[in-house]
Design a protein around this motif. Structure first.
Motif, PDB file in Angstrom:
ATOM      1  N   ARG A   1      68.947  49.493 -66.266  1.00  0.00           N
ATOM      2  CA  ARG A   1      69.213  48.404 -65.469  1.00  0.00           C
ATOM      3  C   ARG A   1      70.409  47.500 -66.212  1.00  0.00           C
ATOM      4  O   ARG A   1      70.119  47.125 -67.353  1.00  0.00           O
ATOM      5  CB  ARG A   1      68.131  47.496 -65.113  1.00  0.00           C
ATOM      6  N   CYS A   2      71.455  47.336 -65.551  1.00  0.00           N
ATOM      7  CA  CYS A   2      72.534  46.682 -66.187  1.00  0.00           C
ATOM      8  C   CYS A   2      72.454  45.123 -66.281  1.00  0.00           C
ATOM      9  O   CYS A   2      71.815  44.440 -65.271  1.00  0.00           O
ATOM     10  CB  CYS A   2      74.039  46.795 -65.290  1.00  0.00           C
ATOM     11  N   HIS A   3      72.758  44.505 -67.593  1.00  0.00           N
ATOM     12  CA  HIS A   3      72.329  43.265 -67.760  1.00  0.00           C
ATOM     13  C   HIS A   3      73.194  42.346 -66.799  1.00  0.00           C
ATOM     14  O   HIS A   3      72.837  41.237 -66.572  1.00  0.00           O
ATOM     15  CB  HIS A   3      72.541  42.890 -69.315  1.00  0.00           C
ATOM     16  N   TYR A   4      74.423  42.678 -66.569  1.00  0.00           N
ATOM     17  CA  TYR A   4      75.297  41.833 -65.828  1.00  0.00           C
ATOM     18  C   TYR A   4      75.174  41.820 -64.362  1.00  0.00           C
ATOM     19  O   TYR A   4      75.022  40.970 -63.733  1.00  0.00           O
ATOM     20  CB  TYR A   4      76.693  42.223 -66.238  1.00  0.00           C
ATOM     21  N   CYS A   5      75.162  43.234 -63.756  1.00  0.00           N
ATOM     22  CA  CYS A   5      75.000  43.151 -62.167  1.00  0.00           C
ATOM     23  C   CYS A   5      73.548  43.215 -61.734  1.00  0.00           C
ATOM     24  O   CYS A   5      73.461  43.242 -60.564  1.00  0.00           O
ATOM     25  CB  CYS A   5      76.129  44.271 -61.677  1.00  0.00           C
ATOM     26  N   GLU A   6      72.562  43.578 -62.847  1.00  0.00           N
ATOM     27  CA  GLU A   6      71.190  43.811 -62.191  1.00  0.00           C
ATOM     28  C   GLU A   6      71.089  44.911 -61.389  1.00  0.00           C
ATOM     29  O   GLU A   6      69.766  44.897 -61.130  1.00  0.00           O
ATOM     30  CB  GLU A   6      70.775  42.563 -61.795  1.00  0.00           C
TER      31      GLU A   6
END
Length: 150
Positions: free
Chosen positions: A136-141
């Motif tokens: 899971r991307c920290h920025y775009c979630e």
């Protein structure tokens, strides 16, 4: 009396990655970009394994893993065994473990993610989802299967 013969040549110094799920050995080599370096590399694909049926194996002469490389390997072979070899003997042996997060190793597959337009390192949180690992991307979630990164 049965005679056992090594199917893959022994190395004097380096690292052996054993118990890689069959088919993932080439993904690991590609990901770590070992083919573009000057290291001596021995690869065994679809070797017989009592535990797994078939397995892949990678031997790298005169080379040891960094923590980032070991964390990246865990995505493709979470139960692989790492053997550190010195003078043809195993001097250290450990199993890979799933990292909690990965920083700066992969581009985010979401082309609208801020990491594609801003000077920030990517950051992914690693989670198990049944037989598949999710990042899971920290920025775009957004969450992605680890298979996308191989």
């Amino acid at each position: 009396m049965s005679i056992h013969k090594l199917q893959v040549e022994a190395i004097q110094q380096g690292t052996v990655i054993d118990h890689i799920p069959a088919g993932n050995g080439l993904k690991i080599i590609n990901r770590l970009q070992l083919l573009n370096s000057d290291v001596r590399l021995t690869v065994g694909l679809n070797l017989p394994s009592g535990e797994m049926g078939c397995k892949d194996l990678i031997k790298v002469d005169q080379w040891r893993f960094t923590q980032d490389e070991a964390a990246e390997l865990a995505l493709f072979a979470p139960n692989a065994t790492i053997n550190v070899i010195n003078d043809y003997k195993v001097v250290d042996k450990f199993r890979m473990s799933q990292p909690e997060e990965l920083n700066g190793l992969f581009d985010c597959p979401n082309h609208n993610c801020i990491t594609h337009n801003e000077p920030v390192d990517t950051k992914f949180y690693v989670r198990n989802s049944g037989a598949d690992m999710k990042l899971r991307c920290h920025y775009c979630e957004r969450s992605f299967s680890s298979a996308l990164f191989g």
